[in-house]
Design an enzyme around this catalytic site. Structure first.
Site, mmCIF file in Angstrom:
data_model
loop_
_atom_site.group_PDB
_atom_site.id
_atom_site.type_symbol
_atom_site.label_atom_id
_atom_site.label_comp_id
_atom_site.label_asym_id
_atom_site.label_seq_id
_atom_site.Cartn_x
_atom_site.Cartn_y
_atom_site.Cartn_z
ATOM 1 N N LEU A 189 0.868 -1.173 0.000
ATOM 2 C CA LEU A 189 0.000 0.000 0.000
ATOM 3 C C LEU A 189 0.908 1.227 0.000
ATOM 4 C CD1 LEU A 189 -3.045 0.569 0.065
ATOM 5 C CD2 LEU A 189 -2.935 0.579 2.562
ATOM 6 N N ASP A 190 0.750 2.108 -0.988
ATOM 7 C CA ASP A 190 1.605 3.290 -1.109
ATOM 8 C C ASP A 190 1.638 4.081 0.194
ATOM 9 O OD1 ASP A 190 2.083 2.712 -3.752
ATOM 10 O OD2 ASP A 190 0.619 4.142 -4.546
ATOM 11 N N PRO A 191 2.765 4.734 0.503
ATOM 12 C CA PRO A 191 2.817 5.593 1.696
ATOM 13 C C PRO A 191 1.703 6.638 1.714
ATOM 14 C CG PRO A 191 5.035 5.228 0.886
ATOM 15 C CD PRO A 191 4.094 4.616 -0.135
ATOM 16 N N ALA A 204 -1.245 6.291 0.675
ATOM 17 C CA ALA A 204 -2.542 5.653 0.907
ATOM 18 C C ALA A 204 -2.721 5.248 2.363
ATOM 19 C CB ALA A 204 -2.682 4.431 0.012
#
Length: 303
Positions: A52-54, A56
């Site tokens: 999960l992207d930072p 997000a």
């Protein structure tokens, strides 16, 4: 071993984090390891079931112990996201943290936005962002870009199962999307903007669901640490089988369980073709694949 661990057992199962913005997935895994140490529990392997992207927030399944053998299946599952597309500027990272690469004064109407969504439902071809963890000749694309390299990322076929407009204002639109593995929401947002003959980037991204795991099951890192300090970390644990809710359980005898634990095939099995979870009483034995009346072990568990 029972399915419900005691406060001193090694943990085997899933902890579902509600990851906060600004925290990387690897950092979140490190935080879970720290919580295990704080709780004084035996050390186990820990891994996440989908980056999960930072930028997000939201559902990040973290596998512990024997459940790490199933993390790959979590990676392959569908995901549900809420995301906001801010109109007016595209960035190199396709989110609000990047540098602006293109701008436009055009703002689409709600009707225009709704009219293009059907173009993105179903199977589509998507080009991932260059700022991504995709490997190019063994090195992450984002690392190559930061090193000054010119990067070309190959497109891929992905599936958008559902895509709906959840909220709209003149400068931004918020969507709910259910997508297949390998889908990049940042790329989806870019492509929606391009279809509308304008530019945009993701200003908000939250994962609502990952496979069978939902935001209702997720806990914050603060809550996780609180439970660890109270010696109640085990109360946050979902069973190993929680990650396989769409896979039927197959009861096996003690002799069959012994054979599976030794990696042997079972002949004469009466079960649904495909993946099954072999269970001896309440104890997971192995994830097996059944073909005809033959079962072979895909992942065995050490219980």
């Amino acid at each position: 071993m029972t399915l419900t661990p005691s406060p001193t057992d090694a943990l085997h199962g899933w902890i579902i984090l509600d990851k906060q913005e600004g925290l990387g997935s690897t950092q979140a895994v490190s935080a879970v390891k720290r919580a295990i140490r704080i709780a004084g529990l035996p050390k186990v392997k820990v891994g996440h079931g989908g980056t999960l992207d930072p930028l997000a927030s939201g559902v990040l399944p973290v596998a512990l112990g024997e459940a790490t053998k199933l993390a790959g299946y979590a990676l392959n599952s569908d995901k549900v996201y809420a995301f906001t597309l801010a109109f007016g500027a595209e960035t190199d990272s396709l989110d609000r943290e990047g540098s602006i690469t293109a701008q436009s004064d055009k703002r689409p109407t709600r009707e225009e936005v709704e009219s293009v969504l059907s173009c993105f439902r179903g199977e589509i071809h998507q080009i991932p962002p260059v700022y991504s963890a995709l490997k190019i000749n063994g090195k992450r694309a984002c690392d190559r870009v930061r090193a000054g390299e010119t990067v070309t990322v190959k497109g891929r076929d992905i599936t958008i199962h559902e895509l709906t407009l959840d909220d709209f204002s003149p400068d931004q639109a918020t969507f709910i999307a259910k997508v297949s593995k390998g889908t990049y929401i940042r790329s989806l947002a870019r492509d929606i903007a391009h279809k509308l003959n304008c530019y945009g980037h993701v200003s908000y991204l939250r994962r609502l669901k990952s496979g069978p795991f939902t935001s209702e099951q997720a806990i914050s890192l603060d809550k996780l640490m609180e439970m660890a300090q109270a010696g109640k970390l085990y109360q946050m644990l979902l069973p190993l089988t929680a990650g396989l809710d769409d896979i039927p359980a197959l009861a096996v005898s003690s002799d069959q369980a012994k054979a599976l634990r030794q990696g042997q095939k079972l002949i004469g099995i009466n079960a649904e073709s495909g993946l099954n979870m072999a269970m001896e009483s309440q104890i997971p034995v192995a994830l097996i694949e059944v073909t005809g009346q033959e079962a072979r072990v895909l992942r065995g568990f050490n219980f």
